[in-house]
Motif scaffolding. Structure first.
Motif, PDB file in Angstrom:
ATOM      1  N   ARG A   1       0.961  -1.231  -0.030  1.00 19.53           N
ATOM      2  CA  ARG A   1       0.057   0.083   0.115  1.00 19.53           C
ATOM      3  C   ARG A   1       0.706   1.341   0.010  1.00 19.53           C
ATOM      4  NH1 ARG A   1      -1.916   2.944   4.671  1.00 19.53           N
ATOM      5  NH2 ARG A   1      -0.800   2.484   6.643  1.00 19.53           N
ATOM      6  N   SER A   2       0.200   2.246  -0.439  1.00 22.20           N
ATOM      7  CA  SER A   2       0.874   3.747  -0.244  1.00 22.20           C
ATOM      8  C   SER A   2       0.917   4.276   0.943  1.00 22.20           C
ATOM      9  CB  SER A   2       0.414   4.501  -1.345  1.00 22.20           C
ATOM     10  OG  SER A   2       0.710   3.980  -2.655  1.00 22.20           O
TER      11      SER A   2
ATOM     12  N   VAL B   1       5.279   6.831  -0.232  1.00 25.65           N
ATOM     13  CA  VAL B   1       6.061   6.067  -0.419  1.00 25.65           C
ATOM     14  C   VAL B   1       5.401   4.500  -0.584  1.00 25.65           C
ATOM     15  CG1 VAL B   1       8.007   6.911   0.581  1.00 25.65           C
ATOM     16  CG2 VAL B   1       6.471   5.407   1.898  1.00 25.65           C
ATOM     17  N   ASP B   2       5.767   3.541  -1.627  1.00 21.72           N
ATOM     18  CA  ASP B   2       5.267   2.324  -1.668  1.00 21.72           C
ATOM     19  C   ASP B   2       5.747   1.213  -0.428  1.00 21.72           C
ATOM     20  OD1 ASP B   2       3.812   2.819  -3.898  1.00 21.72           O
ATOM     21  OD2 ASP B   2       5.538   2.541  -5.103  1.00 21.72           O
ATOM     22  N   ALA B   3       4.898   0.745   0.274  1.00 27.44           N
ATOM     23  CA  ALA B   3       5.590   0.088   1.496  1.00 27.44           C
ATOM     24  C   ALA B   3       4.656  -1.377   1.482  1.00 27.44           C
ATOM     25  CB  ALA B   3       4.829   0.780   2.709  1.00 27.44           C
ATOM     26  N   LEU B   4       4.961  -2.191   2.282  1.00 29.82           N
ATOM     27  CA  LEU B   4       4.586  -3.508   2.707  1.00 29.82           C
ATOM     28  C   LEU B   4       3.922  -3.323   4.062  1.00 29.82           C
ATOM     29  CD1 LEU B   4       7.001  -6.270   1.128  1.00 29.82           C
ATOM     30  CD2 LEU B   4       4.785  -5.229   0.394  1.00 29.82           C
ATOM     31  N   ASP B   5       2.963  -3.492   4.118  1.00 21.96           N
ATOM     32  CA  ASP B   5       2.317  -3.170   5.712  1.00 21.96           C
ATOM     33  C   ASP B   5       1.440  -4.669   5.971  1.00 21.96           C
ATOM     34  OD1 ASP B   5       1.864  -1.893   7.874  1.00 21.96           O
ATOM     35  OD2 ASP B   5       0.929  -0.256   7.215  1.00 21.96           O
ATOM     36  N   VAL B   6       0.832  -4.627   7.007  1.00 21.51           N
ATOM     37  CA  VAL B   6       0.047  -5.546   7.523  1.00 21.51           C
ATOM     38  C   VAL B   6      -1.469  -4.979   7.930  1.00 21.51           C
ATOM     39  CG1 VAL B   6       1.668  -7.125   8.488  1.00 21.51           C
ATOM     40  CG2 VAL B   6       0.775  -5.318   9.840  1.00 21.51           C
TER      41      VAL B   6
END
Length: 294
Positions: free
Chosen positions: A235-236, A245-250
């Protein structure tokens, strides 16, 4: 995320669908209870780092789904709360099952409330406890004791999420998570202090463990175990600097929950499930987790 709909949200884009899913989940979880109002458009736009136009389109979609109704000068009022959340992921699979809000509400209807929680942060816990605190102050429920034991990750533990997709070593998202955790914990402590006026026996104890949470665990009154995996999603995220930023989240809010309840049979699968997770929590609490120094 939700597939494109023919209503006002059609073609809304990634941010539209992300916020729509999140607000649906919060309504289903009881974060925004029936007959209460959602936060203002301005507050939602600030929280999700999007324009008010995106928020307005999301609210129109929720109104078309008959979950909220707009009221001039007041905002969007919740008019329907599904007990079981049904939403779709990016690959089209449906999530469903029990939701946390109503189950916590049931737990708070007991005279003695005992909550054991293991989580990445206290953010969703704080939101749900706010609802229960309002019920207590409004005299809808009257527990005589509330005891919370909370296990969070150690503050110096490197976590694999959230992180930048193209630069895992960048510390900015870890710093952001730490601020979220600090603010939510401060909110929980303030809430418990205020509840002391209404509940004779209130206690909260927080410990930190050198474990990366792959799931959140709620043990309610020693009789129920709620287990929800942390699904890693792209998600952004908009940083305080304004950079997106382009991120990896939970997923926190809206994660699918497995719920089992102890019964009268000590050898039943449900009873064994609850007792095994209670033993796991107690073992981490007693042998691994430590009380923060500050």
């Amino acid at each position: 995320m939700e597939a494109q709909r023919s209503g006002s949200g059609g073609g809304g884009g990634r941010e539209f669908h992300r916020i729509l899913e999140e607000l649906r989940a919060r309504i289903a979880d009881g974060v925004y209870p029936l007959r209460t109002y959602l936060p203002s458009q301005r507050d939602l736009a600030t929280e999700f780092d999007v324009s008010r136009d995106t928020v307005q389109r999301v609210l129109r979609e929720l109104a078309e789904e008959e979950l909220v109704e707009p009221r001039r000068g007041s905002g969007s009022r919740v008019i329907k709360v599904p007990r079981s959340q049904r939403s779709s992921t990016e690959d089209g699979r449906l999530r469903g099952g029990p939701t946390l809000g109503p189950l916590l509400s049931e737990a708070f209807e007991h005279s003695e409330v005992a909550l054991d929680v293991y989580s990445l942060t206290a953010e969703s816990l704080a939101a749900h406890l706010t609802v229960q605190a309002e019920r207590i102050v409004g005299k809808y429920v009257a527990p005589q004791s509330i005891a919370l034991r909370l296990i969070l990750p150690s503050e110096d533990l490197p976590l694999p999420y959230p992180r930048l997709r193209d630069d895992p070593a960048d510390p900015r998202l870890a710093d952001r998570l730490r601020l979220i955790s600090e603010r939510s914990m401060a909110a929980v402590h303030r809430m418990f202090m205020s509840l002391a006026e209404y509940v004779p026996d209130v206690s909260i104890e927080v410990r930190r463990a050198p474990l990366t949470p792959a799931f959140k665990l709620y043990l309610l009154n020693g009789t129920q175990a709620l287990l929800a995996p942390y699904e890693v999603v792209p998600r952004s995220i908009k940083l305080d600097s304004g950079e997106v930023v382009d991120a990896l989240d939970v997923l926190g809010f809206g994660a699918p929950i497995t719920r089992l309840v102890k019964d009268t049979d000590p050898d039943s699968p449900d009873t064994l499930f609850v007792e095994s997770w209670q033993r796991w929590f107690n073992s981490v609490w007693d042998r691994v987790a430590e009380t923060p120094s500050t």
